[in-house]
Design a protein around this motif. Structure first.
Motif, PDB file in Angstrom:
ATOM      1  N   LEU A  30       0.796  -1.226   0.000  1.00 49.47           N
ATOM      2  CA  LEU A  30       0.000   0.000   0.000  1.00 49.47           C
ATOM      3  C   LEU A  30       0.833   1.282   0.000  1.00 49.47           C
ATOM      4  CD1 LEU A  30      -3.132   0.152  -0.122  1.00 49.47           C
ATOM      5  CD2 LEU A  30      -2.233  -2.086   0.503  1.00 49.47           C
ATOM      6  N   SER A  58      -8.784  -8.385   2.670  1.00 52.24           N
ATOM      7  CA  SER A  58      -8.293  -7.306   3.535  1.00 52.24           C
ATOM      8  C   SER A  58      -7.493  -6.284   2.743  1.00 52.24           C
ATOM      9  CB  SER A  58      -7.430  -7.899   4.656  1.00 52.24           C
ATOM     10  OG  SER A  58      -6.324  -8.618   4.118  1.00 52.24           O
ATOM     11  N   ARG A  80       0.366   4.116  -2.899  1.00 49.29           N
ATOM     12  CA  ARG A  80       0.095   5.521  -2.595  1.00 49.29           C
ATOM     13  C   ARG A  80       1.115   6.429  -3.274  1.00 49.29           C
ATOM     14  NH1 ARG A  80      -2.270   8.910   1.209  1.00 49.29           N
ATOM     15  NH2 ARG A  80      -3.245   7.154   2.302  1.00 49.29           N
ATOM     16  N   SER A  82      -9.260  10.107  -4.571  1.00 45.57           N
ATOM     17  CA  SER A  82     -10.174  10.435  -5.674  1.00 45.57           C
ATOM     18  C   SER A  82      -9.815   9.727  -6.979  1.00 45.57           C
ATOM     19  CB  SER A  82     -10.215  11.963  -5.904  1.00 45.57           C
ATOM     20  OG  SER A  82     -10.614  12.631  -4.727  1.00 45.57           O
ATOM     21  N   GLU A 138      -9.824  -4.205   0.459  1.00 49.57           N
ATOM     22  CA  GLU A 138     -10.525  -3.191   1.261  1.00 49.57           C
ATOM     23  C   GLU A 138      -9.643  -1.968   1.478  1.00 49.57           C
ATOM     24  OE1 GLU A 138     -12.474  -2.787   5.751  1.00 49.57           O
ATOM     25  OE2 GLU A 138     -12.098  -4.773   4.888  1.00 49.57           O
ATOM     26  N   GLN A 139      -8.359  -2.194   1.718  1.00 52.64           N
ATOM     27  CA  GLN A 139      -7.437  -1.074   1.896  1.00 52.64           C
ATOM     28  C   GLN A 139      -7.227  -0.307   0.595  1.00 52.64           C
ATOM     29  OE1 GLN A 139      -3.841  -1.975   4.406  1.00 52.64           O
ATOM     30  NE2 GLN A 139      -4.701  -4.032   4.420  1.00 52.64           N
ATOM     31  N   ALA A 161      -9.454  -0.006  -1.802  1.00 58.68           N
ATOM     32  CA  ALA A 161     -10.682   0.773  -2.001  1.00 58.68           C
ATOM     33  C   ALA A 161     -10.659   2.042  -1.148  1.00 58.68           C
ATOM     34  CB  ALA A 161     -11.896  -0.082  -1.668  1.00 58.68           C
ATOM     35  N   LYS A 162     -10.186   1.903   0.073  1.00 61.13           N
ATOM     36  CA  LYS A 162     -10.106   3.057   0.966  1.00 61.13           C
ATOM     37  C   LYS A 162      -9.110   4.089   0.429  1.00 61.13           C
ATOM     38  CE  LYS A 162      -9.144   4.319   5.786  1.00 61.13           C
ATOM     39  NZ  LYS A 162      -8.773   3.807   7.129  1.00 61.13           N
ATOM     40  N   LEU A 163      -7.954   3.611  -0.033  1.00 62.44           N
ATOM     41  CA  LEU A 163      -6.926   4.512  -0.545  1.00 62.44           C
ATOM     42  C   LEU A 163      -7.392   5.236  -1.801  1.00 62.44           C
ATOM     43  CD1 LEU A 163      -3.986   5.568  -0.521  1.00 62.44           C
ATOM     44  CD2 LEU A 163      -3.350   3.554  -1.864  1.00 62.44           C
ATOM     45  N   THR A 164      -7.994   4.513  -2.734  1.00 63.06           N
ATOM     46  CA  THR A 164      -8.455   5.145  -3.979  1.00 63.06           C
ATOM     47  C   THR A 164      -9.569   6.149  -3.708  1.00 63.06           C
ATOM     48  OG1 THR A 164      -9.925   3.246  -4.390  1.00 63.06           O
ATOM     49  CG2 THR A 164      -7.761   3.233  -5.461  1.00 63.06           C
ATOM     50  N   GLY A 165     -10.411   5.857  -2.715  1.00 61.40           N
ATOM     51  CA  GLY A 165     -11.445   6.823  -2.341  1.00 61.40           C
ATOM     52  C   GLY A 165     -10.836   8.084  -1.755  1.00 61.40           C
ATOM     53  N   GLU A 166      -9.840   7.910  -0.900  1.00 55.12           N
ATOM     54  CA  GLU A 166      -9.171   9.051  -0.275  1.00 55.12           C
ATOM     55  C   GLU A 166      -8.489   9.934  -1.313  1.00 55.12           C
ATOM     56  OE1 GLU A 166      -5.103   9.747   2.347  1.00 55.12           O
ATOM     57  OE2 GLU A 166      -6.163   7.830   2.534  1.00 55.12           O
TER      58      GLU A 166
END
Length: 326
Positions: free
Chosen positions: A30, A57, A34, A70, A60-61, A63-68
């Protein structure tokens, strides 16, 4: 919105085509992902991440990173292979423009461990535009690959009448006409990609980029390595030094990847238009790889078994994802 770049002539701002980076992930680190995304966004690239069924797992991380950050994100329910994921990413980019493809959009394909050097994206686009202005029918352009572990800059692959050889970038060279670009770092205009056709999903992994490049060349498109553009990348699971006529850095993959290398070499030799030089190159590389890896790289017996099964399935024209029998 179309990004702007300064023209060389009068200093005025002129439109520069949009670039969308398609990053294919499979259980990535990750922090590296990033860093990739942030480096690309600093170079005005939009991002689409296609996850090839990473562990739940990890997905899920991601998805969270790409959302953060954009970014676009598509999670595949199962691992469909690199070619399929790249095709899904291209389809997602086309949707950005209402399912249309044109000369106003480029796609930059990347693996999840590839860090673009400063200015890489702009240098690739500039090279493509410069070549097209000369009337060249450009298929794709790609950067020089720098191995993150050794710092070695890879050479490009080009062919003459009978031989395929690796050529380095010389001082002052802007771009080199080549036969092959590794998929990570390849920049292609969306209308060009649509005309050449997508990646061969049946290969799953290994030689997906080789097949596409040879198909593009057979269709009359030219490929170029851009010497001033650099991509920090990691080929293989590890790199070892060996004396093979000269000192070389050899990239070592898992036995499973050796299966795909053997199988897909035979598959593309069977189905892809290529020169005699390329046939000799691929066959000699296949034989050399089998001898070197079985002789020197553990686990030798497992590696040999996977390679033999790859040769068998290549001869039998078996395609798609492969599950080892043990």
């Amino acid at each position: 919105m179309t990004s702007m770049s300064r023209s060389a002539g009068d200093g005025a701002c002129a439109p520069r085509p949009l670039v969308a980076a398609v990053i294919v992930t499979f259980n990535p680190e990750l922090p590296t992902l990033r860093k990739m995304i942030e480096a690309l966004q600093a170079q005005e690239a939009e991002i689409v991440v296609v996850d090839n069924a990473s562990l739940a797992s990890v997905a899920e991380q991601i998805a969270k990173l790409t959302g953060e950050l954009s970014c676009g994100f598509e999670a595949l329910a199962q691992n469909l292979g690199i070619g399929a994921a790249q095709n899904r990413g291209f389809a997602a980019v086309a949707k950005m423009d209402g399912n249309s493809v044109s000369g106003e959009r480029y796609v930059l394909f990347l693996d999840h461990d590839s860090i673009p050097d400063v200015g890489m994206v702009g240098k690739l686009v500039a090279a493509d535009l410069r070549l097209r202005a000369r009337g060249v029918r450009v298929g794709a352009v790609g950067p020089a690959i720098v191995d993150v572990r050794t710092g070695t800059t890879g050479r490009f692959v080009s062919s003459g009448s009978f031989l395929v050889k690796r050529i380095p970038c010389e001082s002052g060279c802007q771009e080199l006409a080549v036969d092959f670009l590794i998929s990570s770092g390849t920049l292609v205009r969306t209308d060009t990609f649509a005309k050449i056709g997508g990646m061969d999903e049946a290969l799953f992994i290994d030689h997906v980029d080789t097949e596409w490049c040879l198909r593009a060349k057979a269709a009359g498109y030219a490929l170029f390595g851009v010497c001033g553009a650099r991509l920090i990348h990691s080929l293989g699971d590890e790199v070892v030094s060996a004396w093979l006529g000269r000192k070389r850095e050899v990239f070592v993959h898992s036995p499973l990847r050796d299966y795909y290398m053997c199988r897909n070499t035979l598959l593309i030799l069977r189905a892809t238009r290529m020169s005699l030089g390329w046939r000799v190159f691929l066959l000699s590389r296949l034989v050399g790889s089998i001898v070197f890896f079985v002789a020197t790289q553990a686990p030798r017996l497992r590696r040999m078994g996977f390679m033999l099964m790859g040769l068998r399935d290549g001869l039998l024209n078996r395609q798609g994802k492969w599950t080892p029998p043990w």
